[in-house]
Design an enzyme around this catalytic site. Structure first.
Site, PDB file in Angstrom:
ATOM      1  N   ASP A 186     -11.386  -6.002  -2.023  1.00  0.00           N
ATOM      2  CA  ASP A 186     -10.458  -6.750  -2.881  1.00  0.00           C
ATOM      3  C   ASP A 186      -9.299  -7.313  -2.064  1.00  0.00           C
ATOM      4  O   ASP A 186      -8.844  -8.432  -2.295  1.00  0.00           O
ATOM      5  CB  ASP A 186      -9.894  -5.859  -3.991  1.00  0.00           C
ATOM      6  CG  ASP A 186     -10.960  -5.339  -4.934  1.00  0.00           C
ATOM      7  OD1 ASP A 186     -12.063  -5.913  -4.969  1.00  0.00           O
ATOM      8  OD2 ASP A 186     -10.686  -4.344  -5.632  1.00  0.00           O
ATOM      9  N   HIS A 238       0.843  -1.187   0.000  1.00  0.00           N
ATOM     10  CA  HIS A 238       0.000   0.000   0.000  1.00  0.00           C
ATOM     11  C   HIS A 238       0.884   1.245   0.000  1.00  0.00           C
ATOM     12  O   HIS A 238       2.068   1.179   0.359  1.00  0.00           O
ATOM     13  CB  HIS A 238      -0.918   0.000   1.224  1.00  0.00           C
ATOM     14  CG  HIS A 238      -2.067  -0.934   1.084  1.00  0.00           C
ATOM     15  ND1 HIS A 238      -2.738  -1.457   2.165  1.00  0.00           N
ATOM     16  CD2 HIS A 238      -2.700  -1.436  -0.009  1.00  0.00           C
ATOM     17  CE1 HIS A 238      -3.720  -2.237   1.747  1.00  0.00           C
ATOM     18  NE2 HIS A 238      -3.712  -2.239   0.438  1.00  0.00           N
ATOM     19  N   ARG A 266      -8.147 -13.953   1.596  1.00  0.00           N
ATOM     20  CA  ARG A 266      -8.979 -15.153   1.730  1.00  0.00           C
ATOM     21  C   ARG A 266      -8.515 -16.245   0.762  1.00  0.00           C
ATOM     22  O   ARG A 266      -8.381 -17.413   1.133  1.00  0.00           O
ATOM     23  CB  ARG A 266     -10.451 -14.799   1.456  1.00  0.00           C
ATOM     24  CG  ARG A 266     -11.383 -15.982   1.550  1.00  0.00           C
ATOM     25  CD  ARG A 266     -12.779 -15.630   1.008  1.00  0.00           C
ATOM     26  NE  ARG A 266     -13.507 -16.831   0.728  1.00  0.00           N
ATOM     27  CZ  ARG A 266     -13.364 -17.589  -0.350  1.00  0.00           C
ATOM     28  NH1 ARG A 266     -12.503 -17.274  -1.281  1.00  0.00           N
ATOM     29  NH2 ARG A 266     -14.063 -18.689  -0.518  1.00  0.00           N
ATOM     30  N   SER A 273      -2.612  -1.560 -10.957  1.00  0.00           N
ATOM     31  CA  SER A 273      -2.594  -1.038  -9.597  1.00  0.00           C
ATOM     32  C   SER A 273      -3.674  -1.751  -8.789  1.00  0.00           C
ATOM     33  O   SER A 273      -4.721  -2.128  -9.336  1.00  0.00           O
ATOM     34  CB  SER A 273      -2.871   0.467  -9.636  1.00  0.00           C
ATOM     35  OG  SER A 273      -2.982   0.993  -8.341  1.00  0.00           O
ATOM     36  N   GLY A 274      -3.430  -1.932  -7.484  1.00  0.00           N
ATOM     37  CA  GLY A 274      -4.398  -2.634  -6.631  1.00  0.00           C
ATOM     38  C   GLY A 274      -5.825  -2.141  -6.763  1.00  0.00           C
ATOM     39  O   GLY A 274      -6.735  -2.925  -7.030  1.00  0.00           O
ATOM     40  N   ASP A 324      -5.090  -6.342  -7.294  1.00  0.00           N
ATOM     41  CA  ASP A 324      -5.265  -7.333  -6.224  1.00  0.00           C
ATOM     42  C   ASP A 324      -6.077  -8.518  -6.723  1.00  0.00           C
ATOM     43  O   ASP A 324      -5.791  -9.670  -6.388  1.00  0.00           O
ATOM     44  CB  ASP A 324      -5.944  -6.708  -5.001  1.00  0.00           C
ATOM     45  CG  ASP A 324      -5.088  -5.648  -4.333  1.00  0.00           C
ATOM     46  OD1 ASP A 324      -3.852  -5.692  -4.481  1.00  0.00           O
ATOM     47  OD2 ASP A 324      -5.660  -4.767  -3.662  1.00  0.00           O
ATOM     48  N   THR A 339       2.033  -5.390  -8.287  1.00  0.00           N
ATOM     49  CA  THR A 339       0.959  -4.507  -8.712  1.00  0.00           C
ATOM     50  C   THR A 339       1.521  -3.116  -8.974  1.00  0.00           C
ATOM     51  O   THR A 339       2.429  -2.658  -8.276  1.00  0.00           O
ATOM     52  CB  THR A 339      -0.155  -4.437  -7.655  1.00  0.00           C
ATOM     53  OG1 THR A 339       0.415  -4.088  -6.398  1.00  0.00           O
ATOM     54  CG2 THR A 339      -0.889  -5.769  -7.540  1.00  0.00           C
ATOM     55  N   GLY A 340       1.001  -2.475  -9.987  1.00  0.00           N
ATOM     56  CA  GLY A 340       1.233  -1.101 -10.363  1.00  0.00           C
ATOM     57  C   GLY A 340       2.510  -0.425  -9.929  1.00  0.00           C
ATOM     58  O   GLY A 340       3.616  -0.774 -10.347  1.00  0.00           O
ATOM     59  N   THR A 341       2.343   0.552  -9.047  1.00  0.00           N
ATOM     60  CA  THR A 341       3.448   1.397  -8.612  1.00  0.00           C
ATOM     61  C   THR A 341       4.504   0.618  -7.853  1.00  0.00           C
ATOM     62  O   THR A 341       5.698   0.896  -7.993  1.00  0.00           O
ATOM     63  CB  THR A 341       2.911   2.541  -7.719  1.00  0.00           C
ATOM     64  OG1 THR A 341       1.812   3.160  -8.385  1.00  0.00           O
ATOM     65  CG2 THR A 341       3.963   3.579  -7.443  1.00  0.00           C
ATOM     66  N   THR A 342       4.099  -0.347  -7.052  1.00  0.00           N
ATOM     67  CA  THR A 342       5.075  -1.133  -6.279  1.00  0.00           C
ATOM     68  C   THR A 342       6.056  -1.821  -7.224  1.00  0.00           C
ATOM     69  O   THR A 342       7.277  -1.727  -7.050  1.00  0.00           O
ATOM     70  CB  THR A 342       4.372  -2.174  -5.392  1.00  0.00           C
ATOM     71  OG1 THR A 342       3.441  -1.517  -4.534  1.00  0.00           O
ATOM     72  CG2 THR A 342       5.373  -2.952  -4.567  1.00  0.00           C
ATOM     73  N   HIS A 401     -10.298  -0.095  -1.892  1.00  0.00           N
ATOM     74  CA  HIS A 401     -10.461  -1.450  -2.419  1.00  0.00           C
ATOM     75  C   HIS A 401     -10.307  -2.503  -1.308  1.00  0.00           C
ATOM     76  O   HIS A 401      -9.895  -3.631  -1.574  1.00  0.00           O
ATOM     77  CB  HIS A 401      -9.484  -1.684  -3.572  1.00  0.00           C
ATOM     78  CG  HIS A 401      -8.045  -1.591  -3.187  1.00  0.00           C
ATOM     79  ND1 HIS A 401      -7.459  -0.446  -2.724  1.00  0.00           N
ATOM     80  CD2 HIS A 401      -7.071  -2.522  -3.190  1.00  0.00           C
ATOM     81  CE1 HIS A 401      -6.187  -0.672  -2.452  1.00  0.00           C
ATOM     82  NE2 HIS A 401      -5.921  -1.936  -2.733  1.00  0.00           N
ATOM     83  N   ASP A 409      -1.241  -1.539   4.833  1.00  0.00           N
ATOM     84  CA  ASP A 409      -1.199  -0.462   5.820  1.00  0.00           C
ATOM     85  C   ASP A 409      -2.389  -0.558   6.766  1.00  0.00           C
ATOM     86  O   ASP A 409      -3.518  -0.290   6.363  1.00  0.00           O
ATOM     87  CB  ASP A 409      -1.198   0.892   5.103  1.00  0.00           C
ATOM     88  CG  ASP A 409      -0.915   2.055   6.019  1.00  0.00           C
ATOM     89  OD1 ASP A 409      -0.970   1.884   7.256  1.00  0.00           O
ATOM     90  OD2 ASP A 409      -0.638   3.153   5.497  1.00  0.00           O
ATOM     91  N   LYS A 431       5.128   1.586   0.830  1.00  0.00           N
ATOM     92  CA  LYS A 431       6.022   1.395  -0.321  1.00  0.00           C
ATOM     93  C   LYS A 431       7.489   1.631   0.036  1.00  0.00           C
ATOM     94  O   LYS A 431       8.368   0.903  -0.416  1.00  0.00           O
ATOM     95  CB  LYS A 431       5.583   2.277  -1.481  1.00  0.00           C
ATOM     96  CG  LYS A 431       4.278   1.787  -2.107  1.00  0.00           C
ATOM     97  CD  LYS A 431       3.984   2.453  -3.404  1.00  0.00           C
ATOM     98  CE  LYS A 431       2.593   2.173  -3.916  1.00  0.00           C
ATOM     99  NZ  LYS A 431       2.106   0.834  -3.880  1.00  0.00           N
TER     100      LYS A 431
END
Length: 158
Positions: free
Chosen positions: A107, A25, A113, A71-72, A77, A51-54, A104, A97, A29
């Site tokens: 998600d 999150h 889960r 991105s999440g 996600d 995911t995305g930015t990470t 989201h 976080d 990061k």
């Protein structure tokens, strides 16, 4: 129709070269980057998905090869969750976080889960991620029990 969870009767063998998802999150990061810098050599020996930015930040800062998903909040996600359900992901490192509500959140809950259902190792902070990456199983084949989805689906259709 049975509401019982699927029994863990099937065996899945994880390869020695793991498929590892790295997610963080926004508020985590920097912590993820610091952690990944420490584990850069180990991470480079595995297939990384993010995911995305990470994924983009880790790729740029560390020169690691990544498969970059959305991105999440835009579906990343859920893309990771689909990989878990399809047995196309072996380890989930997710620095979420706990102080910031996420748009989201459903998600995120669904992703965690699926990881629990499919018996995927999950680390949610630097300490648990250290334990996962320092495990001797990380660089070996590893057999684990997973749900027998076919038997479960057949039992539910009766």
């Amino acid at each position: 129709m049975s509401d019982a969870p699927p029994p863990r009767q099937a065996i899945r063998t994880l390869p020695a070269r793991k498929r590892i998802a790295l997610i963080a999150h926004d508020g985590k990061k920097s912590e993820m980057l610091q952690w990944a810098t420490h584990w850069q050599d180990t991470l480079s020996q595995h297939d990384l998905i993010g995911t995305g930015t990470t994924a983009e930040r880790l790729k740029t800062a560390l020169g690691l090869s990544f498969e970059r998903l959305m991105s999440g909040p835009l579906g990343g996600d859920q893309q990771i969750g689909a990989r878990i359900a399809e047995q196309q992901l072996d380890v989930l490192i997710f620095f979420w976080d706990p102080f910031s509500p996420q748009p989201h959140d459903p998600d995120v809950k669904a992703l965690l889960r699926l990881a629990a259902l499919w018996n995927v190792p999950v680390a949610c902070n630097a300490a648990s991620a250290d334990f996962v990456l320092s495990s001797p199983y990380l660089s070996e084949s590893y057999e684990m029990a997973i749900p027998d989805a076919e038997a479960w689906a057949q039992a539910r259709s009766v």
